[in-house]
Design an enzyme around this catalytic site. Structure first.
Site, PDB file in Angstrom:
ATOM      1  N   ASP A  13       0.861  -1.186   0.000  1.00  0.00           N
ATOM      2  CA  ASP A  13       0.000   0.000   0.000  1.00  0.00           C
ATOM      3  C   ASP A  13       0.895   1.232   0.000  1.00  0.00           C
ATOM      4  O   ASP A  13       2.084   1.153   0.327  1.00  0.00           O
ATOM      5  CB  ASP A  13      -0.911   0.016   1.239  1.00  0.00           C
ATOM      6  N   SER A  14       0.285   2.378  -0.328  1.00  0.00           N
ATOM      7  CA  SER A  14       1.061   3.618  -0.283  1.00  0.00           C
ATOM      8  C   SER A  14       1.474   3.935   1.162  1.00  0.00           C
ATOM      9  O   SER A  14       2.432   4.662   1.376  1.00  0.00           O
ATOM     10  CB  SER A  14       0.230   4.769  -0.851  1.00  0.00           C
ATOM     11  N   TYR A  45      -0.768   8.670  -2.496  1.00  0.00           N
ATOM     12  CA  TYR A  45      -0.687   8.495  -3.941  1.00  0.00           C
ATOM     13  C   TYR A  45      -1.877   9.159  -4.657  1.00  0.00           C
ATOM     14  O   TYR A  45      -1.833   9.386  -5.848  1.00  0.00           O
ATOM     15  CB  TYR A  45      -0.750   6.994  -4.282  1.00  0.00           C
ATOM     16  N   GLY A  46      -2.952   9.381  -3.865  1.00  0.00           N
ATOM     17  CA  GLY A  46      -4.250   9.711  -4.460  1.00  0.00           C
ATOM     18  C   GLY A  46      -4.304  10.901  -5.384  1.00  0.00           C
ATOM     19  O   GLY A  46      -5.164  10.968  -6.263  1.00  0.00           O
ATOM     20  N   CYS A  76      -4.322  -1.512  -1.998  1.00  0.00           N
ATOM     21  CA  CYS A  76      -4.400  -0.084  -2.303  1.00  0.00           C
ATOM     22  C   CYS A  76      -5.310   0.079  -3.517  1.00  0.00           C
ATOM     23  O   CYS A  76      -5.016  -0.447  -4.594  1.00  0.00           O
ATOM     24  CB  CYS A  76      -2.995   0.428  -2.616  1.00  0.00           C
ATOM     25  N   THR A  78      -5.908   2.854  -5.097  1.00  0.00           N
ATOM     26  CA  THR A  78      -5.334   3.793  -6.055  1.00  0.00           C
ATOM     27  C   THR A  78      -4.390   3.064  -7.015  1.00  0.00           C
ATOM     28  O   THR A  78      -4.467   3.255  -8.232  1.00  0.00           O
ATOM     29  CB  THR A  78      -4.599   4.916  -5.286  1.00  0.00           C
ATOM     30  N   GLU A 161      -2.861   9.338   7.734  1.00  0.00           N
ATOM     31  CA  GLU A 161      -1.396   9.173   7.845  1.00  0.00           C
ATOM     32  C   GLU A 161      -0.852   9.990   9.017  1.00  0.00           C
ATOM     33  O   GLU A 161       0.156   9.648   9.611  1.00  0.00           O
ATOM     34  CB  GLU A 161      -0.703   9.592   6.531  1.00  0.00           C
ATOM     35  N   CYS A 193     -10.951   2.990  -0.633  1.00  0.00           N
ATOM     36  CA  CYS A 193      -9.576   3.327  -0.263  1.00  0.00           C
ATOM     37  C   CYS A 193      -9.305   2.565   1.024  1.00  0.00           C
ATOM     38  O   CYS A 193     -10.093   2.647   1.973  1.00  0.00           O
ATOM     39  CB  CYS A 193      -9.429   4.829  -0.032  1.00  0.00           C
ATOM     40  N   THR A 194      -8.215   1.805   1.037  1.00  0.00           N
ATOM     41  CA  THR A 194      -7.992   0.929   2.195  1.00  0.00           C
ATOM     42  C   THR A 194      -7.693   1.727   3.464  1.00  0.00           C
ATOM     43  O   THR A 194      -7.878   1.228   4.564  1.00  0.00           O
ATOM     44  CB  THR A 194      -6.862  -0.078   1.912  1.00  0.00           C
ATOM     45  N   HIS A 195      -7.254   2.974   3.302  1.00  0.00           N
ATOM     46  CA  HIS A 195      -7.057   3.817   4.493  1.00  0.00           C
ATOM     47  C   HIS A 195      -8.377   4.053   5.228  1.00  0.00           C
ATOM     48  O   HIS A 195      -8.400   4.237   6.439  1.00  0.00           O
ATOM     49  CB  HIS A 195      -6.497   5.190   4.108  1.00  0.00           C
TER      50      HIS A 195
HETATM   51  N1  DGL Z   1      -4.794   3.054   0.669  1.00  0.00           N
HETATM   52  C1  DGL Z   1      -4.705   3.733  -0.610  1.00  0.00           C
HETATM   53  C2  DGL Z   1      -5.951   3.382  -1.419  1.00  0.00           C
HETATM   54  O1  DGL Z   1      -6.586   2.368  -1.143  1.00  0.00           O
HETATM   55  C3  DGL Z   1      -4.415   5.153  -0.326  1.00  0.00           C
HETATM   56  C4  DGL Z   1      -4.159   6.005  -1.446  1.00  0.00           C
HETATM   57  C5  DGL Z   1      -3.290   7.203  -1.212  1.00  0.00           C
HETATM   58  O2  DGL Z   1      -2.122   7.020  -0.857  1.00  0.00           O
HETATM   59  O3  DGL Z   1      -3.761   8.309  -1.483  1.00  0.00           O
HETATM   60  O4  DGL Z   1      -6.306   4.054  -2.358  1.00  0.00           O
END
Ligand code: DGL
Length: 274
Positions: A13-14, A45-46, A76, A78, A161, A193-195
């Site tokens: 993941d990011s 990353y978004g 992730c 994204t 984050e 988004c997994t976050h």
């Molecule tokens: N967990 C990432 C996702 O599912 C986060 C993306 C990000 O870093 O913006 O999209």
């Protein structure tokens, strides 16, 4: 086909978001070795360009395969939305024939359809995931009758984050992001988004009690379980399964976040991705 020795699964993941997926995968499939890689130094990353997300994701794939992974899960959305298909079609067959990378979007869409007939599904995601139209396309491939409404929520990943999930400003921002979606009366809200798994409860409170809010962790774990059953050459399990946590960012910060989320002490290492 011969069994693969030392079968190790990479989870990428990011940043911290993929821990919501790792937690469920580990619960469902504790017998395997895992390496978790968070590109915290370059998260989020978004808002990045598709090309940059592709390049960063490819670097993560190279890194994890070099560590001995046989299979990688993009935990992730994204990366799954913008880089996965190109990697699967162009990069893996040439560079890593026989190895695979799986994403989160198809499993999430399948999981919604398994809930029974639905009219309206809302997707919350990063700008990049929403702009990619990946969820709209995937739903259209499987059930054209579902109306998909989306909301890009670019402020949520930086807040998570920075460990600010419980702060009042996060609640206010969530209200703004969920307001238009709520007007569409979705039966299911997909946390694309997994976050956002870190905010499941707060998001759920913004919708009517009947609305199902679906996050990736359990869904992806179940789909991985099924995938491994369909691919029995991955059946090799470890006598003493290992867990390795790697971050491109600050490892002390990563350990604190992981402890909060996984409920146990871990010791991550900082690595360089390029
Ligand atoms: N967990 C990432 C996702 O599912 C986060 C993306 C990000 O870093 O913006 O999209």
């Amino acid at each position: 086909m011969a069994l693969i020795a030392n079968f190790m699964i990479g989870i990428f993941d990011s940043g911290y978001g993929g821990l919501t997926v790792f937690k469920e995968i580990e619960k469902t499939l504790p017998q395997y070795d895992y390496i978790y890689l968070g590109d915290n130094a370059r998260a989020p990353y978004g808002d990045l360009s598709q090309e940059l997300i592709y390049n960063y994701s490819r670097q993560a794939v190279d890194f994890l395969f070099a560590q001995g992974c046989e299979l990688i899960i993009f935990a992730c959305n994204t990366a799954s939305a913008t880089a996965l298909r190109r990697l699967q079609q162009e990069y893996l067959p040439v560079k890593y024939p026989g190895k695979n990378v799986l994403g989160v979007i198809r499993p999430m869409v399948e999981a919604v359809l398994e809930l029974g007939p639905k009219k309206v599904v809302a997707v919350m995601g990063t700008k990049s995931t929403v702009d990619s139209g990946a969820y709209i396309n995937e739903f259209a491939n499987l059930d054209k009758s579902i109306k998909v409404v989306q909301e890009a929520c670019p402020l949520l990943v930086p807040l998570i984050e920075a460990s600010k999930e419980k702060e009042p400003q996060t609640k206010e921002i969530l209200k703004v992001y969920t307001n238009d979606l709520k007007q569409c009366n979705p039966e299911v809200v997909v946390l694309g988004c997994t976050h956002y798994g870190w905010l499941w409860e707060e998001i759920k409170n913004n919708f009517s009690p009947e609305t199902i809010v679906l996050e990736s962790g359990q869904v992806v774990a179940k789909k991985l379980f099924q995938y491994l059953q369909r691919h029995p050459h991955y059946a090799q399990i470890s006598d003493n399964p290992s867990r390795i946590f790697l971050t491109s960012g600050n490892n002390k910060k990563f350990d604190l976040a992981a402890k909060k989320f996984l409920g146990r002490e871990i010791k991550s290492q900082t690595v360089k991705l390029n």
